[in-house]
Design an enzyme around this catalytic site. Structure first.
Site, PDB file in Angstrom:
ATOM      1  N   PHE A 285       0.848  -1.197   0.000  1.00 26.60           N
ATOM      2  CA  PHE A 285       0.000   0.000   0.000  1.00 26.60           C
ATOM      3  C   PHE A 285       0.882   1.245   0.000  1.00 26.60           C
ATOM      4  O   PHE A 285       0.649   2.195   0.740  1.00 26.60           O
ATOM      5  CB  PHE A 285      -0.960  -0.049   1.195  1.00 26.60           C
ATOM      6  CG  PHE A 285      -2.253   0.705   0.950  1.00 26.60           C
ATOM      7  CD1 PHE A 285      -3.012   0.462  -0.193  1.00 26.60           C
ATOM      8  CD2 PHE A 285      -2.710   1.648   1.865  1.00 26.60           C
ATOM      9  CE1 PHE A 285      -4.198   1.165  -0.420  1.00 26.60           C
ATOM     10  CE2 PHE A 285      -3.900   2.348   1.645  1.00 26.60           C
ATOM     11  CZ  PHE A 285      -4.637   2.104   0.489  1.00 26.60           C
TER      12      PHE A 285
ATOM     13  N   THR B 154       3.973  -5.009  -3.839  1.00 30.19           N
ATOM     14  CA  THR B 154       4.951  -4.747  -2.770  1.00 30.19           C
ATOM     15  C   THR B 154       6.271  -4.296  -3.407  1.00 30.19           C
ATOM     16  O   THR B 154       6.460  -4.445  -4.620  1.00 30.19           O
ATOM     17  CB  THR B 154       5.178  -6.019  -1.912  1.00 30.19           C
ATOM     18  OG1 THR B 154       5.749  -7.040  -2.737  1.00 30.19           O
ATOM     19  CG2 THR B 154       3.864  -6.530  -1.318  1.00 30.19           C
TER      20      THR B 154
ATOM     21  N   GLU C 247       1.970  -6.322 -16.846  1.00 28.99           N
ATOM     22  CA  GLU C 247       2.213  -5.153 -17.711  1.00 28.99           C
ATOM     23  C   GLU C 247       2.986  -4.058 -16.992  1.00 28.99           C
ATOM     24  O   GLU C 247       3.852  -3.397 -17.586  1.00 28.99           O
ATOM     25  CB  GLU C 247       0.855  -4.605 -18.188  1.00 28.99           C
ATOM     26  CG  GLU C 247       0.929  -3.467 -19.156  1.00 28.99           C
ATOM     27  CD  GLU C 247       1.516  -3.876 -20.484  1.00 28.99           C
ATOM     28  OE1 GLU C 247       2.691  -3.557 -20.717  1.00 28.99           O
ATOM     29  OE2 GLU C 247       0.807  -4.520 -21.279  1.00 28.99           O
TER      30      GLU C 247
ATOM     31  N   VAL D 111       7.108  -3.289 -16.841  1.00 29.25           N
ATOM     32  CA  VAL D 111       7.941  -2.771 -17.929  1.00 29.25           C
ATOM     33  C   VAL D 111       7.324  -1.513 -18.535  1.00 29.25           C
ATOM     34  O   VAL D 111       6.183  -1.531 -18.985  1.00 29.25           O
ATOM     35  CB  VAL D 111       8.105  -3.826 -19.040  1.00 29.25           C
ATOM     36  CG1 VAL D 111       8.955  -3.287 -20.177  1.00 29.25           C
ATOM     37  CG2 VAL D 111       8.710  -5.105 -18.490  1.00 29.25           C
TER      38      VAL D 111
ATOM     39  N   GLY E  93       6.055   1.314 -17.525  1.00 32.78           N
ATOM     40  CA  GLY E  93       4.902   1.991 -16.924  1.00 32.78           C
ATOM     41  C   GLY E  93       3.614   1.859 -17.698  1.00 32.78           C
ATOM     42  O   GLY E  93       3.024   0.783 -17.776  1.00 32.78           O
TER      43      GLY E  93
ATOM     44  N   GLY F 100      13.660  15.052  -8.808  1.00 30.73           N
ATOM     45  CA  GLY F 100      13.010  13.846  -8.302  1.00 30.73           C
ATOM     46  C   GLY F 100      13.011  12.705  -9.311  1.00 30.73           C
ATOM     47  O   GLY F 100      12.298  11.717  -9.149  1.00 30.73           O
TER      48      GLY F 100
ATOM     49  N   ASP G 106      18.359  -1.496 -14.096  1.00 31.25           N
ATOM     50  CA  ASP G 106      16.900  -1.428 -14.255  1.00 31.25           C
ATOM     51  C   ASP G 106      16.499  -1.759 -15.697  1.00 31.25           C
ATOM     52  O   ASP G 106      15.560  -2.533 -15.927  1.00 31.25           O
ATOM     53  CB  ASP G 106      16.409  -0.023 -13.871  1.00 31.25           C
ATOM     54  CG  ASP G 106      14.914   0.142 -14.088  1.00 31.25           C
ATOM     55  OD1 ASP G 106      14.143  -0.560 -13.402  1.00 31.25           O
ATOM     56  OD2 ASP G 106      14.516   0.949 -14.943  1.00 31.25           O
TER      57      ASP G 106
ATOM     58  N   LYS H 292      14.229  -5.098 -17.179  1.00 32.87           N
ATOM     59  CA  LYS H 292      13.080  -5.002 -18.079  1.00 32.87           C
ATOM     60  C   LYS H 292      13.335  -5.793 -19.363  1.00 32.87           C
ATOM     61  O   LYS H 292      12.418  -6.422 -19.904  1.00 32.87           O
ATOM     62  CB  LYS H 292      12.776  -3.537 -18.375  1.00 32.87           C
ATOM     63  CG  LYS H 292      12.226  -2.815 -17.137  1.00 32.87           C
ATOM     64  CD  LYS H 292      12.262  -1.309 -17.290  1.00 32.87           C
ATOM     65  CE  LYS H 292      11.707  -0.616 -16.045  1.00 32.87           C
ATOM     66  NZ  LYS H 292      12.013   0.824 -16.037  1.00 32.87           N
TER      67      LYS H 292
ATOM     68  N   GLY I  83       5.760   6.437 -12.622  1.00 32.47           N
ATOM     69  CA  GLY I  83       4.713   7.252 -12.016  1.00 32.47           C
ATOM     70  C   GLY I  83       3.667   6.342 -11.407  1.00 32.47           C
ATOM     71  O   GLY I  83       3.340   5.302 -11.970  1.00 32.47           O
TER      72      GLY I  83
END
Lengths: 322, 322
Positions: free
Chosen positions: B8, B82, B135, B138, B140, B193, B207, B211, B305
């Site tokens: 969460f 998670t 989905e 990879v 977003g 950010g 990263d 993917k 995002g």
């Protein structure tokens, strides 16, 4: 999966060749060109049919028509790839209705019936508990309808902008890169086989508008037609206008756009930042979709070609089966 | 459709907010954060749960764990969001297995279990006649896995090239546009950010490689892992190299690429024509897929995002239901 193919031009032949070459689990049990038809419940001999066609002969028996195949052959899905008639969508619309009435799936590359009767035909498919799919009608190989219907579930589509005509995009790209006039770029597009002898349908924005109708009705069920679209073509774009745009880090492209909040449905040459994902070169197509959750997404690919169109038709067939 | 959400944080909260706001026909009947859990067969009160979380308190009862929810709650689909553990994929992998064993669908945004155990988990889902969808792992909001699995049926994918890390793409874009050094651009990305305090995972290409593993295994079922990928990050890219590239009409981007015919699986800074559809700016992601029939297709969108990730999770849930 047993299919019947109506229309044996470059797209129909492309589909048949692929099914003949790849092991997709699809068998063609009926086939019609404009003059003849063939039905064989055990599967048509594709090599013979293609050879027949290449030698300029009708593919089958002149006593068997497209209507005979639609009404009598035992197919699971009708593949309707006859030439587009944008005035009344016939005879394709009648073929499609008859097949749906017989509770057969339909896959088509034919813009006429879908631009004119998408809502009615889709409802009819639903009532008969079968599928009507038409990925190949818009942007060739780009699975844009698939993404809109299945890939972004839960999203509201808030705007759509597309470069959906390769001929126009080729002409504008060449005018921009080489400083050609519209007439020079059009002549070059003709030489390259990217423009028809009569380019009106493409350069006046009609082809783009037809695709915009199909997408708008698919996304929002607006029930709009070609007459609802404000259309301006590219034939008045000058090299000077392009040069001015490019001095500003922008360029000019023929954009089809639909924006529900503005009740906007328009095809026109638009100034657009040169580094926007939508700005593709040559005969490529591109569609940008704005959504409430997934943000802005752009899909780019080949908008035409018999293999690309065949790919879209076969993708639809296999999606129905799976 | 009744779902249980594990995790969460920003993604889990994003999913809950959307379900709370939009009428999607999904009800959340269980929810866990790292410290507590909630089960309510009539549906969790989302407003209270979100308020609870915002005030820094655990969302539920500290005696109810994620395992309790996976094993006991009566959901149709488990939403596993998670935090990623890329070393062993736990506890997410166990959560997912348990849910599949109970013949529940699973949708996850968690790269760990999918990068490490995609083949095993997908087989397990198949054996139990339920779906495992991922989905959100990879790129977003770009429905690239959806397109690969459903939108291009019948096509062979012959190559994949992707810009799949927004942090790296932002840094390279800024170095290129503003002539910044790598360190300056990284500092700016941190301020905005777009980069973590420890940027290693992004800038060293890890990263992107994760993917690439997920996509390669999804498309070709190669069963590869992170160790099979040749990885170079962007931290050695210099402004001079970028300037040289740009004098040639090219630029440098961190590209993940998979080409079966060359047995190539690589992440590295590559020189690429500036007008290639794959060259996106800022934090955007882009994936180009080459196919045997549909040609070359490029998909562009936001790669990260919480809303975009939530969109991908919800799209998967609704696709399972429909």
């Amino acid at each position: 999966m047993r299919i019947a193919i109506l229309g044996f031009g470059s797209v129909g032949q492309g589909i048949a060749s692929i099914i003949n070459t790849k092991d997709l689990g699809i068998s063609i049990i009926a086939l019609a060109d404009s003059k003849s038809g063939l039905i064989n419940p055990n599967g048509i001999d594709i090599d013979t049919a293609l050879a027949q066609k290449r030698s300029g002969r009708p593919v089958g028996d002149s006593k068997i028509s497209g209507f005979d195949i639609v009404n009598k052959a035992e197919y699971d899905a009708l593949v309707e790839v006859t030439p587009t008639n944008i005035t009344n969508g016939e005879p394709a619309t009648t073929y499609i209705k008859k097949a749906l009435e017989r509770k057969k799936h339909v896959v088509t590359s034919n813009k006429g019936p879908i631009a004119l009767h998408q809502r009615e035909l889709s409802l009819y498919a639903q009532e008969n508990n079968v599928e009507l799919r038409y990925e190949a009608t818009v942007c060739g190989a780009i699975p844009v309808i698939h993404v809109l219907k299945h890939g972004l579930l839960g999203n509201d589509i808030t705007a759509l902008h597309g470069i959906m005509n390769g001929t126009c995009n080729y002409i504008l790209t060449r005018m921009s890169k080489e400083g050609l006039t519209y007439d020079q770029a059009l002549a070059e597009a003709r030489e390259m086989g990217y423009a028809e002898a009569d380019p009106t349908y493409d350069v006046k924005g009609i082809d783009t508008a037809i695709k915009l109708v199909i997408l708008a009705n698919t996304i929002w069920d607006w029930g709009v037609s070609l007459h609802d679209i404000d259309v301006t073509g590219i034939d008045q774009v000058t090299p000077d206008a392009l040069r001015l745009a490019e001095n500003d880090g922008t360029t000019i492209r023929l954009i089809g756009e639909a924006i529900p909040s503005k009740k906007l449905l328009r095809v026109s040459p638009r100034i657009i930042p040169i580094n926007h994902p939508l700005v593709v070169e040559g005969t490529l197509n591109a569609v940008t979709i704005n959504t409430d959750m997934a943000g802005s997404l752009t899909f780019i690919g080949k908008g035409a070609g018999s293999l690309e169109t065949a790919s879209a038709v076969i993708g639809d067939l296999l999606f129905i089966r799976d």
